[in-house]
Design a protein around this motif. Structure first.
Motif, mmCIF file in Angstrom:
data_model
loop_
_atom_site.group_PDB
_atom_site.id
_atom_site.type_symbol
_atom_site.label_atom_id
_atom_site.label_comp_id
_atom_site.label_asym_id
_atom_site.label_seq_id
_atom_site.Cartn_x
_atom_site.Cartn_y
_atom_site.Cartn_z
ATOM 1 N N MET A 53 0.848 -1.202 0.000
ATOM 2 C CA MET A 53 0.000 0.000 0.000
ATOM 3 C C MET A 53 0.881 1.249 0.000
ATOM 4 O O MET A 53 0.598 2.234 -0.686
ATOM 5 N N LYS A 54 1.969 1.202 0.752
ATOM 6 C CA LYS A 54 2.934 2.303 0.781
ATOM 7 C C LYS A 54 3.616 2.450 -0.577
ATOM 8 O O LYS A 54 3.823 3.571 -1.072
ATOM 9 N N PHE A 55 3.943 1.315 -1.192
ATOM 10 C CA PHE A 55 4.570 1.295 -2.522
ATOM 11 C C PHE A 55 3.641 1.946 -3.552
ATOM 12 O O PHE A 55 4.070 2.794 -4.348
ATOM 13 N N VAL A 56 2.373 1.577 -3.546
ATOM 14 C CA VAL A 56 1.403 2.129 -4.497
ATOM 15 C C VAL A 56 1.222 3.623 -4.270
ATOM 16 O O VAL A 56 1.177 4.411 -5.228
ATOM 17 N N ALA A 57 1.129 4.047 -3.008
ATOM 18 C CA ALA A 57 0.950 5.475 -2.696
ATOM 19 C C ALA A 57 2.118 6.297 -3.219
ATOM 20 O O ALA A 57 1.924 7.389 -3.778
ATOM 21 N N LEU A 58 3.331 5.775 -3.082
ATOM 22 C CA LEU A 58 4.510 6.486 -3.580
ATOM 23 C C LEU A 58 4.488 6.554 -5.103
ATOM 24 O O LEU A 58 4.813 7.593 -5.694
ATOM 25 N N GLY A 59 4.105 5.451 -5.750
ATOM 26 C CA GLY A 59 4.026 5.445 -7.203
ATOM 27 C C GLY A 59 3.034 6.451 -7.731
ATOM 28 O O GLY A 59 3.284 7.123 -8.749
ATOM 29 N N PHE A 80 3.977 7.680 -11.457
ATOM 30 C CA PHE A 80 4.256 6.445 -12.195
ATOM 31 C C PHE A 80 3.084 5.469 -12.164
ATOM 32 O O PHE A 80 3.055 4.509 -12.928
ATOM 33 N N ILE A 81 2.142 5.696 -11.275
ATOM 34 C CA ILE A 81 0.920 4.906 -11.217
ATOM 35 C C ILE A 81 -0.256 5.874 -11.332
ATOM 36 O O ILE A 81 -0.302 6.889 -10.635
ATOM 37 N N HIS A 82 -1.194 5.567 -12.225
ATOM 38 C CA HIS A 82 -2.339 6.455 -12.446
ATOM 39 C C HIS A 82 -3.123 6.617 -11.149
ATOM 40 O O HIS A 82 -3.462 5.637 -10.479
ATOM 41 N N LYS A 83 -3.428 7.856 -10.803
ATOM 42 C CA LYS A 83 -4.094 8.133 -9.531
ATOM 43 C C LYS A 83 -5.507 7.574 -9.457
ATOM 44 O O LYS A 83 -6.026 7.330 -8.370
ATOM 45 N N ASP A 84 -6.148 7.367 -10.628
ATOM 46 C CA ASP A 84 -7.501 6.814 -10.633
ATOM 47 C C ASP A 84 -7.509 5.289 -10.528
ATOM 48 O O ASP A 84 -8.569 4.684 -10.350
ATOM 49 N N GLN A 85 -6.329 4.672 -10.656
ATOM 50 C CA GLN A 85 -6.251 3.216 -10.549
ATOM 51 C C GLN A 85 -6.412 2.802 -9.090
ATOM 52 O O GLN A 85 -5.793 3.379 -8.201
ATOM 53 N N THR A 86 -7.267 1.838 -8.834
ATOM 54 C CA THR A 86 -7.490 1.421 -7.451
ATOM 55 C C THR A 86 -6.259 0.697 -6.906
ATOM 56 O O THR A 86 -5.508 0.068 -7.657
#
Length: 211
Positions: free
Chosen positions: A133-139, A144-150
């Protein structure tokens, strides 16, 4: 932590280290508590007092090993590397660790395997998921990770990808995996569309409409 607790913790770490080496090399069934005690320079009674049974020692050893791997993941995520480089290092480490776990599980008694699997699954839910979850939040924060992606779908995508990398690792050799890792990362972040083509498409979509 007082002197007694420090000495006890040092003994436990030594027992875990020796156990991991012996179990990995010879398998669960062929390693005795006496052999572990001899190599760890403690008495068999100490091991039984700390862990109860050889099976409980094995589970504790595995959880200790997983804690150390998770600590490495955290250090990578907190490092000065770029997010793609962090992803690359974490994915390589995770693929290697999956290979180690797949090699270790068959060595455990089949009668106790369900309990071991449940313990690992609980560990993943409680600790590993928090890290990702921390990894995704940083991305998302770094773009690097679309903000609308769950978060759920992002973690599922990462999990599918590193599982395939783990299978590729098992079927190939380490040198081949490292040699092709940049291509793995290109596919991970951009799919089959090249980075340049994605940028060009974005410029077209954002350009003023011609009359």
């Amino acid at each position: 932590m007082n002197g007694y607790e420090r000495r006890k913790q040092k003994k436990i770490e030594q027992i875990y280290s020796v156990s991991f080496q012996l179990f990995s090399k010879h398998g669960f069934q062929k390693v005795s508590v006496n052999e572990i005690a001899q190599n760890a320079k403690v008495s068999p009674a100490t091991i039984y007092n700390y862990f109860g049974t050889k099976e409980q020692l094995y589970v504790g050893m595995l959880m200790n090993w997983m804690d150390k791997q998770l600590e490495q993941y955290e250090n990578i995520l907190d490092s000065e590397l770029s997010f793609p480089e962090k992803t690359k290092e974490i994915m390589l480490l995770e693929a290697r660790n999956l290979k180690i776990l797949s090699d270790e599980f068959p060595k455990f008694p089949s009668s106790e395997l369900n309990r071991l699997v449940q313990t690992v699954e609980s560990y993943n839910e409680q600790k590993v998921m928090q890290f990702f979850m921390k990894f995704v939040a940083l991305g998302k924060q770094e773009g690097f990770i679309h903000k609308d992606q769950t978060d759920e779908m992002t973690i599922l995508y990462f999990t599918m990808y590193k599982n395939e990398l783990g299978r590729y690792w098992a079927a190939s050799n380490e040198e081949s995996v490292y040699r092709n890792m940049d291509q793995w990362m290109e596919l991970f972040f951009y799919g089959l569309v090249s980075r340049n083509q994605e940028q060009e498409q974005g410029e077209i979509n954002n350009s003023p409409t011609r009359e």
